[in-house]
Scaffold this active site. Structure first.
Site, PDB file in Angstrom:
ATOM      1  N   ILE A  93     -19.081 -35.363   7.647  1.00  0.00           N
ATOM      2  CA  ILE A  93     -18.956 -35.331   6.187  1.00  0.00           C
ATOM      3  C   ILE A  93     -20.113 -36.089   5.551  1.00  0.00           C
ATOM      4  CG2 ILE A  93     -17.558 -36.140   4.236  1.00  0.00           C
ATOM      5  CD1 ILE A  93     -15.083 -35.477   5.825  1.00  0.00           C
ATOM      6  N   ALA A  94     -20.511 -37.200   6.165  1.00  0.00           N
ATOM      7  CA  ALA A  94     -21.664 -37.944   5.671  1.00  0.00           C
ATOM      8  C   ALA A  94     -22.929 -37.094   5.770  1.00  0.00           C
ATOM      9  CB  ALA A  94     -21.826 -39.234   6.471  1.00  0.00           C
ATOM     10  N   SER A 122     -23.324 -47.708   9.199  1.00  0.00           N
ATOM     11  CA  SER A 122     -22.445 -47.350  10.305  1.00  0.00           C
ATOM     12  C   SER A 122     -22.011 -48.639  10.988  1.00  0.00           C
ATOM     13  CB  SER A 122     -23.176 -46.428  11.282  1.00  0.00           C
ATOM     14  OG  SER A 122     -22.302 -46.003  12.308  1.00  0.00           O
ATOM     15  N   ARG A 123     -21.157 -48.511  11.983  1.00  0.00           N
ATOM     16  CA  ARG A 123     -20.700 -49.713  12.688  1.00  0.00           C
ATOM     17  C   ARG A 123     -21.712 -50.192  13.714  1.00  0.00           C
ATOM     18  NH1 ARG A 123     -15.843 -51.265  11.138  1.00  0.00           N
ATOM     19  NH2 ARG A 123     -14.333 -49.766  10.336  1.00  0.00           N
ATOM     20  N   TYR A 162     -21.199 -52.388   7.231  1.00  0.00           N
ATOM     21  CA  TYR A 162     -20.899 -51.902   5.890  1.00  0.00           C
ATOM     22  C   TYR A 162     -21.260 -52.941   4.835  1.00  0.00           C
ATOM     23  CZ  TYR A 162     -18.010 -48.453   8.404  1.00  0.00           C
ATOM     24  OH  TYR A 162     -17.554 -47.455   9.242  1.00  0.00           O
ATOM     25  N   HIS A 215     -10.087 -45.783   4.554  1.00  0.00           N
ATOM     26  CA  HIS A 215     -10.520 -45.743   3.158  1.00  0.00           C
ATOM     27  C   HIS A 215     -10.144 -47.012   2.387  1.00  0.00           C
ATOM     28  CE1 HIS A 215     -10.933 -41.055   2.777  1.00  0.00           C
ATOM     29  NE2 HIS A 215     -11.728 -41.588   3.674  1.00  0.00           N
ATOM     30  N   LYS A 263     -11.588 -37.334   0.134  1.00  0.00           N
ATOM     31  CA  LYS A 263     -10.167 -37.000   0.215  1.00  0.00           C
ATOM     32  C   LYS A 263      -9.732 -37.124   1.681  1.00  0.00           C
ATOM     33  CE  LYS A 263     -10.663 -33.236   2.581  1.00  0.00           C
ATOM     34  NZ  LYS A 263     -10.078 -33.172   3.935  1.00  0.00           N
TER      35      LYS A 263
END
Length: 330
Positions: free
Chosen positions: A17-18, A38-39, A60, A81, A99
């Site tokens: 999605i990113a 990212s992590r 983040y 989220h 979403k």
């Protein structure tokens, strides 16, 4: 923001999605995919290199601390989220959250309250809400071309195998939050009347998540809405709005490209195509930029009240089905 300023977007999460967001932003002139977090630094660097992103952060919080980030786009799984959006808001950053907005109504209400307290813009990235096709369908209904609407039907289905984000309760799995949310919004975009009654069913996975679901609503304006979603099969993904004098067939409720208008006896009238897209995601970023320029705290296309309505409805459906996530309190 100034009218001539490019909106710099910081993307949190480096999944597909990113990537779609990066493709979209790279195609816009007044928005920029400026930063990725990212992590791991390695994953952030790889994403930045692939999509020509200026800044790459291995945490983040580093992205939230960047003063040049105008908007944080939350592209993590549903289950994350709440934490990600809360931290971004506490750092003073406006947010656009993928979403489904949160895991449940309680998280959604808490995050919206926090945004209001901090006077920060916050939006749900339910991309269909922002697309021009919404206004096109509303105009067709208002014009009376299909008479009085009486029935809505819609299906959204993808064969998704046993993906963790579908099967695992801790990732808020199931079809409802991933796909059913589009079916619900397909109803609400055009017929936001109160729900008089609702009946529903679901078929669960071995992990207790809803793989296929269906629900039927009677609305206060006399509409009957039958919709279904599935993460277990390939659906036709078509939406139909049927009236006393004809119907509208929307070719894909997840990203409509064509509206077919039929009159009496299903006689074909015309096909109406939507404007050419980059990906279809562009409209939510454009709406966010316009809202920030106007000093709004929520987008007109998807106000907080609507986000809360949808989240509460999905909570009620899951409660009936016995589908629970670890973050559910009741």
């Amino acid at each position: 923001m100034k009218d001539d300023k490019i909106m710099r977007v910081g993307v949190v999460g480096a999944g597909w999605i990113a990537e779609k967001a990066a493709i979209t932003l790279n195609g816009l002139s007044d928005c920029e995919c400026y930063a990725i977090a990212s992590r791991t630094q390695e994953k952030a660097d790889a994403f930045a290199s692939k999509w020509n992103v200026s800044k790459a952060y291995g945490t983040y919080r580093e992205l939230y601390a960047d003063p040049d980030v105008d908007l944080v786009y939350v592209a993590t799984p549903h289950s994350h989220h709440y934490e990600v959006t809360r931290d971004a808001l506490l750092a003073g950053k406006p947010c656009l959250v993928e979403k489904a907005f949160m895991a449940n109504y309680a998280e959604s209400a808490a995050i919206i309250d926090l945004a209001h307290e901090r006077r920060l813009f916050l939006a749900e990235a339910i991309w269909t809400r922002y697309q021009p096709v919404v206004g096109m369908v509303r105009q067709l209904i208002a014009s009376g071309r299909i008479g009085t609407p009486r029935l809505l039907t819609a299906t959204l289905g993808y064969s998704m195998g046993e993906k963790p984000r579908i099967m695992r309760p801790d990732l808020c799995g199931g079809a409802l939050l991933d796909l059913g949310v589009y079916a619900i919004n397909f109803i609400r975009m055009f017929f936001p009347a109160d729900i008089v009654s609702i009946e529903s069913q679901c078929v669960k996975s071995k992990t207790g998540m809803d793989l296929t679901n269906a629900f039927s609503m009677v609305l206060a304006d006399g509409m009957l809405c039958n919709v279904q979603s599935s993460a277990a099969c390939v659906g036709d993904n078509i939406g139909v709005i049927a009236g006393t004098d004809g119907n509208l067939i929307i070719d894909n409720i997840n990203n409509p490209q064509k509206i077919t208008v039929n009159t009496h006896d299903r006689e074909f009238v015309e096909d109406i195509r939507v404007p050419r897209q980059i990906t279809g995601y562009e409209y939510q970023f454009i709406a966010c930029r316009e809202a920030l320029l106007e000093g709004l705290l929520e987008p007109r296309e998807m106000p907080h009240e609507e986000t809360l309505f949808v989240m509460r409805l999905m909570d009620d459906l899951r409660r009936k089905w016995g589908v629970r996530y670890p973050m559910d309190k009741d």
